[in-house]
Design a protein around this motif. Structure first.
Motif, PDB file in Angstrom:
ATOM      1  N   ALA B  43       0.835  -1.204   0.000  1.00  0.00           N
ATOM      2  CA  ALA B  43       0.000   0.000   0.000  1.00  0.00           C
ATOM      3  C   ALA B  43       0.873   1.258   0.000  1.00  0.00           C
ATOM      4  CB  ALA B  43      -0.920  -0.011   1.229  1.00  0.00           C
ATOM      5  N   TYR B  44       1.882   1.298   0.858  1.00  0.00           N
ATOM      6  CA  TYR B  44       2.747   2.485   0.935  1.00  0.00           C
ATOM      7  C   TYR B  44       3.573   2.631  -0.354  1.00  0.00           C
ATOM      8  CZ  TYR B  44       1.840   4.079   5.677  1.00  0.00           C
ATOM      9  OH  TYR B  44       1.245   4.627   6.778  1.00  0.00           O
ATOM     10  N   ALA B  45       4.182   1.516  -0.791  1.00  0.00           N
ATOM     11  CA  ALA B  45       5.056   1.615  -1.971  1.00  0.00           C
ATOM     12  C   ALA B  45       4.244   2.030  -3.200  1.00  0.00           C
ATOM     13  CB  ALA B  45       5.741   0.273  -2.212  1.00  0.00           C
ATOM     14  N   GLY B  46       3.125   1.363  -3.416  1.00  0.00           N
ATOM     15  CA  GLY B  46       2.299   1.680  -4.590  1.00  0.00           C
ATOM     16  C   GLY B  46       1.754   3.094  -4.518  1.00  0.00           C
ATOM     17  N   GLY B  47       1.289   3.483  -3.332  1.00  0.00           N
ATOM     18  CA  GLY B  47       0.744   4.836  -3.148  1.00  0.00           C
ATOM     19  C   GLY B  47       1.793   5.900  -3.405  1.00  0.00           C
ATOM     20  N   MET B  48       3.010   5.671  -2.904  1.00  0.00           N
ATOM     21  CA  MET B  48       4.074   6.659  -3.106  1.00  0.00           C
ATOM     22  C   MET B  48       4.419   6.790  -4.588  1.00  0.00           C
ATOM     23  SD  MET B  48       6.494   5.745   0.138  1.00  0.00           S
ATOM     24  CE  MET B  48       7.865   6.770  -0.368  1.00  0.00           C
ATOM     25  N   LEU B  49       4.502   5.659  -5.273  1.00  0.00           N
ATOM     26  CA  LEU B  49       4.915   5.704  -6.679  1.00  0.00           C
ATOM     27  C   LEU B  49       3.890   6.431  -7.548  1.00  0.00           C
ATOM     28  CD1 LEU B  49       6.485   2.146  -7.027  1.00  0.00           C
ATOM     29  CD2 LEU B  49       7.675   4.347  -7.040  1.00  0.00           C
ATOM     30  N   THR B  50       2.605   6.223  -7.297  1.00  0.00           N
ATOM     31  CA  THR B  50       1.606   6.906  -8.141  1.00  0.00           C
ATOM     32  C   THR B  50       1.373   8.350  -7.677  1.00  0.00           C
ATOM     33  OG1 THR B  50      -0.246   6.083  -6.812  1.00  0.00           O
ATOM     34  CG2 THR B  50       0.354   4.787  -8.746  1.00  0.00           C
ATOM     35  N   ALA B  51       1.243   8.560  -6.358  1.00  0.00           N
ATOM     36  CA  ALA B  51       0.871   9.903  -5.877  1.00  0.00           C
ATOM     37  C   ALA B  51       2.048  10.875  -5.870  1.00  0.00           C
ATOM     38  CB  ALA B  51       0.285   9.790  -4.469  1.00  0.00           C
ATOM     39  N   MET B  52       3.258  10.368  -5.591  1.00  0.00           N
ATOM     40  CA  MET B  52       4.402  11.280  -5.459  1.00  0.00           C
ATOM     41  C   MET B  52       5.230  11.374  -6.737  1.00  0.00           C
ATOM     42  SD  MET B  52       5.591  10.127  -1.645  1.00  0.00           S
ATOM     43  CE  MET B  52       6.923  11.310  -1.471  1.00  0.00           C
ATOM     44  N   TYR B  53       5.260  10.280  -7.516  1.00  0.00           N
ATOM     45  CA  TYR B  53       6.150  10.274  -8.681  1.00  0.00           C
ATOM     46  C   TYR B  53       5.404  10.096 -10.007  1.00  0.00           C
ATOM     47  CZ  TYR B  53       9.554  10.000  -5.009  1.00  0.00           C
ATOM     48  OH  TYR B  53      10.298  10.284  -3.891  1.00  0.00           O
ATOM     49  N   GLY B  54       4.071  10.025  -9.934  1.00  0.00           N
ATOM     50  CA  GLY B  54       3.286   9.988 -11.163  1.00  0.00           C
ATOM     51  C   GLY B  54       3.383   8.695 -11.955  1.00  0.00           C
ATOM     52  N   TRP B  55       3.791   7.597 -11.292  1.00  0.00           N
ATOM     53  CA  TRP B  55       3.826   6.309 -12.001  1.00  0.00           C
ATOM     54  C   TRP B  55       2.400   5.861 -12.290  1.00  0.00           C
ATOM     55  CZ3 TRP B  55       7.884   2.070 -10.842  1.00  0.00           C
ATOM     56  CH2 TRP B  55       9.165   2.622 -10.769  1.00  0.00           C
ATOM     57  N   SER B  56       2.282   4.995 -13.277  1.00  0.00           N
ATOM     58  CA  SER B  56       0.959   4.407 -13.532  1.00  0.00           C
ATOM     59  C   SER B  56       0.718   3.316 -12.498  1.00  0.00           C
ATOM     60  CB  SER B  56       0.911   3.817 -14.941  1.00  0.00           C
ATOM     61  OG  SER B  56       1.712   2.659 -14.977  1.00  0.00           O
ATOM     62  N   LEU B  57      -0.553   3.011 -12.265  1.00  0.00           N
ATOM     63  CA  LEU B  57      -0.894   2.002 -11.258  1.00  0.00           C
ATOM     64  C   LEU B  57      -0.312   0.620 -11.580  1.00  0.00           C
ATOM     65  CD1 LEU B  57      -2.338   1.125  -8.686  1.00  0.00           C
ATOM     66  CD2 LEU B  57      -4.465   1.028  -9.963  1.00  0.00           C
ATOM     67  N   PRO B  58      -0.401   0.142 -12.835  1.00  0.00           N
ATOM     68  CA  PRO B  58       0.153  -1.193 -13.096  1.00  0.00           C
ATOM     69  C   PRO B  58       1.653  -1.297 -12.799  1.00  0.00           C
ATOM     70  CG  PRO B  58      -1.294  -0.537 -14.879  1.00  0.00           C
ATOM     71  CD  PRO B  58      -1.124   0.658 -14.014  1.00  0.00           C
TER      72      PRO B  58
END
Lengths: 126, 295
Positions: B43-58
């Protein structure tokens, strides 16, 4: 299901898409019936009241978020711009994560932590 | 379908990943009270990557799964030397350590003048990829169940394979399996990594469904429930934990009439069920009976 799979595949490319997020605050008063609260929600976006939103209000216990929750209810628009009212029927007093799901002019979800006691609700100190 | 039904079904799907993760360890004979930690890592890793760095969810989900696998592999290195109750206690301790680390974890970026990222016990708000990309609740539900179906197919294929027999053999008698040439340590570490990845996938999807996470979301209650799903549903097949989740959430939703007492009523029902069927509803004997009946 096919649309969901397509969305999953097409959305692989990274990209930052930050829209201006709405903000909310909550004021709740005990109704006299155990654990039932009359709540007023004030929504704004970019400093202006957010009108015409469809607001669904739920609440989760933070320690068991997917199981220990209350059934969401629809909030009704109040007289003042950006104000909505809903009756929350909680199962017990204490800290609840109030979940506001917005639809209409903006689709979003806001989570507010409030401590509910016998009088009303105050922002939770954590 | 109304929002409430979609919400309940999404929760059932999300929590199923955690249930399958606990089940995977259970069939190799290990009872983990700590799967919520890897759910939290995801949850933390995925959330950080999309919300902070603009990665796509997949992409974020794949990265979070790798991190979850690595985390549980590293926890497994010392803890899988232990047996039974000692392993259960060690996993509980590891999960509590992870939860406290989440409490201490402050890492934020300023995006459009707003701080975004984990803020210790204040949690992590604004994981809004789903809303920013216009994913409707029903579409998100479809994504969750598509991934769950993939995981379930993988489980069912493994269970019918030589690897599945090896896993159950290790779970029933690790010493006998070792005497037959099975590298028990390697098997258990592999299973631990797979269980960590699965829990992390559930965590990523949960964070993006909820838009907000906090350390308390990943406490012992979630770990106990994840074990209970497998024990209620049954250890005979991967469908068991899913049945457990459906019964758990279904019983919780169906017992709203008891209001604040429903957790007590629910706990009583679980206790009665486990006295009646100690290895769950779909235990090995029930699965054999069903196979004979329908083959």
């Amino acid at each position: 299901m096919a649309k969901a799979a397509l969305l999953l595949i097409l959305s692989v490319l990274p990209g930052l898409a930050l829209a201006q997020a709405p903000k909310a605050d909550l004021a709740c008063k005990a109704t006299g019936t155990d654990f039932v609260f009359d709540c007023t929600i004030r929504l704004s976006r970019g400093g202006k009241p957010l009108e015409g939103a469809q607001v669904t209000v739920g609440a989760d216990m933070p320690s068991m978020p997917m199981a220990h929750n209350v059934k969401p209810v629809k909030a009704q628009a109040a007289h003042a711009p950006g104000e909505y009212r809903a009756k929350l029927d909680l199962e017990m007093l204490g800290v609840w994560a109030v979940k506001l799901r917005l639809a209409g002019p903006v689709r979003d979800q806001l989570i507010l932590h409030y401590e509910f006691d016998s009088k009303g609700a105050t922002p939770a100190k954590r | 379908m109304d929002d409430y039904a979609i919400g309940v079904l999404t929760n059932i799907g999300l929590i199923s990943f955690l249930a399958l993760s606990a089940y995977l360890l259970l069939i190799t004979g290990e009872m983990s009270f700590g799967q919520q930690a890897f759910f939290g890592v995801g949850a933390y890793a995925g959330g950080m990557l999309t919300a902070m760095y603009g990665w796509s969810l997949p992409l974020a989900a794949l990265c979070a799964m790798a991190l979850g696998a690595l985390a549980q592999f590293l926890v497994g290195l010392p803890t899988l030397r232990l047996r039974g109750l000692y392993f259960a206690m060690a996993t509980l301790a590891a999960a509590e350590m992870a939860r406290i680390l989440f409490e201490l974890f402050h890492f934020q970026r300023q995006l459009e003048g707003e701080p975004v990222g984990p803020d210790g016990s204040q949690g992590f708000r604004g994981i809004r990829w789903v809303f920013e990309h216009g994913v409707e609740p029903l579409e998100y539900l479809g994504m969750v169940y598509a991934l769950l179906a993939l995981a379930l197919v993988a489980f069912l294929l493994v269970e019918r394979s030589r690897l599945g027999a090896t896993l159950r053999g290790v779970g029933e008698d690790a010493e006998l399996a070792a005497s037959l040439g099975v590298n028990v340590t390697r098997v258990k570490l592999g299973v631990a990594a797979a269980a960590g990845a699965l829990a992390a996938l559930g965590g990523v999807l949960y964070a993006h469904h909820n838009t907000y996470i906090e350390p308390r979301n990943f406490d012992i209650m979630l770990g106990v429930h994840s074990l209970a799903y497998a024990l209620i549903g049954g250890l005979g097949t991967a469908l068991g934990p899913l049945l457990g989740v459906v019964l758990d959430i279904g019983a919780l939703e169906g017992s709203r009439v008891f209001q604040g007492y429903r957790m007590i009523v629910f706990g009583g029902l679980v206790a009665l069920l486990l006295i009646w069927r100690p290895r769950g509803l779909l235990d090995e004997r029930a699965v054999q009976w069903l196979r004979r009946r329908f083959s």
